[in-house]
Design a protein around this motif. Structure first.
Motif, PDB file in Angstrom:
ATOM      1  N   GLU A  90       0.871  -1.181   0.000  1.00  0.00           N
ATOM      2  CA  GLU A  90       0.000   0.000   0.000  1.00  0.00           C
ATOM      3  C   GLU A  90       0.901   1.221   0.000  1.00  0.00           C
ATOM      4  O   GLU A  90       1.838   1.309   0.806  1.00  0.00           O
ATOM      5  CB  GLU A  90      -0.882   0.001   1.250  1.00  0.00           C
ATOM      6  N   ARG A  94       1.359  11.558   1.723  1.00  0.00           N
ATOM      7  CA  ARG A  94       0.903  12.503   2.754  1.00  0.00           C
ATOM      8  C   ARG A  94       1.362  13.926   2.446  1.00  0.00           C
ATOM      9  O   ARG A  94       2.551  14.152   2.182  1.00  0.00           O
ATOM     10  CB  ARG A  94       1.484  12.127   4.111  1.00  0.00           C
ATOM     11  N   THR A 100      -2.235   7.809  11.345  1.00  0.00           N
ATOM     12  CA  THR A 100      -1.157   7.095  12.040  1.00  0.00           C
ATOM     13  C   THR A 100       0.147   7.901  12.084  1.00  0.00           C
ATOM     14  O   THR A 100       0.941   7.715  12.996  1.00  0.00           O
ATOM     15  CB  THR A 100      -0.878   5.726  11.384  1.00  0.00           C
ATOM     16  N   ASP A 175      -4.113  13.227   2.773  1.00  0.00           N
ATOM     17  CA  ASP A 175      -3.331  12.026   2.468  1.00  0.00           C
ATOM     18  C   ASP A 175      -4.203  11.047   1.696  1.00  0.00           C
ATOM     19  O   ASP A 175      -5.413  11.248   1.591  1.00  0.00           O
ATOM     20  CB  ASP A 175      -2.743  11.373   3.735  1.00  0.00           C
ATOM     21  N   ARG A 203      -7.926  11.273   2.781  1.00  0.00           N
ATOM     22  CA  ARG A 203      -8.439  12.245   3.757  1.00  0.00           C
ATOM     23  C   ARG A 203      -8.654  13.554   3.013  1.00  0.00           C
ATOM     24  O   ARG A 203      -7.718  14.073   2.382  1.00  0.00           O
ATOM     25  CB  ARG A 203      -7.465  12.435   4.920  1.00  0.00           C
TER      26      ARG A 203
END
Ligand code: TYD
Length: 261
Positions: A90, A94, A100, A175, A203
């Motif tokens: 994955e 960002r 996280t 992100d 996001r």
């Protein structure tokens, strides 16, 4: 309708055998999971909206020369895609600290990063998709160095394009997560973008109010989850007529479900 052979069922999508060799049908469910599937739920109409949103983004990326698995949308919840061998990594891109990254490193959520960060996680549910370094990817043969170069180049191009696209509709791209696959042509293969890009995997914050318009509304029980996904689709111009069309998308879907898929 779908008497096709199911190839795979994931948390948010099902893959069926496609009509021609080398193709698959990707079906978008309303199911939502978070925290490595410890939290489960449904978001009404999510599958319909993600199918549209992902179609729009993949088609737009194709116009700037990013190769993708998307072929065409078949109906409200399904799209025809090229069959690829998924690279088990994955790719997380960002621009702003959240999730996280904030937790792990103690960086306040919302902090603008001075440069874009790319992280890699090994796709393995049992291990909870652990973060890995380039060295692990090379050492365990999950992808070659050439493939990782292509992946990183594409991730940066995709980020540049999507930052512009979302800022044009008043949204900050905080992100997102990408997945890539190998498309085979005889003995050769090349890397193309696969999976989906949607509010499930990004996001997205409203630039003025900082309101979250993505799956964090589900993760954090913020309410109005389906409305947030609709808002993204509406701003992208995918629901032309504000109230009417958004309703129509969901109503039609209910009709389809009544008929038994
Ligand atoms: P991240 O902050 O690493 O994890 P989490 O979502 O668990 O807080 O996520 C960064 C972005 O990547 C975020 O937009 C969600 C997306 N993402 C996925 O879609 N699937 C995943 O398995 C992971 C780890 C992230």
């Amino acid at each position: 309708m779908s008497r096709r052979r199911q190839i795979y069922e994931g948390k948010a999508k099902i893959l069926y055998e496609g009509p021609e060799p080398g193709t698959l049908v990707q079906y978008f469910k309303d199911d939502a999971t978070a925290f490595n599937a410890q939290k489960k739920g449904q978001i009404a109409g999510k599958g319909v909206l993600n199918n549209r949103i992902s179609e729009h983004i993949f088609k737009s990326l194709a116009t700037i020369g990013v190769p993708t698995h998307f072929m065409r949308r078949l109906n409200m919840r399904e799209q025809l895609i090229r069959q690829v061998e998924i690279v088990p990594i994955e790719v997380i891109v960002r621009n702003v600290a959240a999730g996280t990254l904030s937790k792990r490193l103690g960086i306040e959520e919302g902090t603008q990063l001075p440069r874009t960060i790319i992280e890699y996680c090994y796709k393995n549910d049992e291990l909870g998709d652990p973060m890995v370094a380039d060295e692990h990817i090379a050492c365990f043969g999950w992808a070659s160095q050439d493939e990782m170069n292509d992946i990183a180049d594409m991730a940066i191009r995709i980020n540049d394009f999507m930052c512009g696209m979302f800022s044009g509709i008043g949204i900050r791209l905080v992100d997102f997560k990408l997945e890539f696959g190998r498309l085979f042509d005889g003995d050769f293969s090349r890397i193309i973008l696969a999976d989906e890009i949607s509010p499930d995997s990004c996001r997205l914050w409203d630039m003025k109010s900082n309101k979250k318009l993505d799956k964090d509304r589900f993760r954090q029980d913020l309410g109005d989850v389906a409305e947030a996904y609709q808002e993204i689709a509406r701003r992208l111009g995918l629901l032309t007529n504000e109230d009417g069309e958004a309703g129509a998308v969901l109503d039609l879907d209910a009709h389809r479900n009544k008929k038994g898929k």
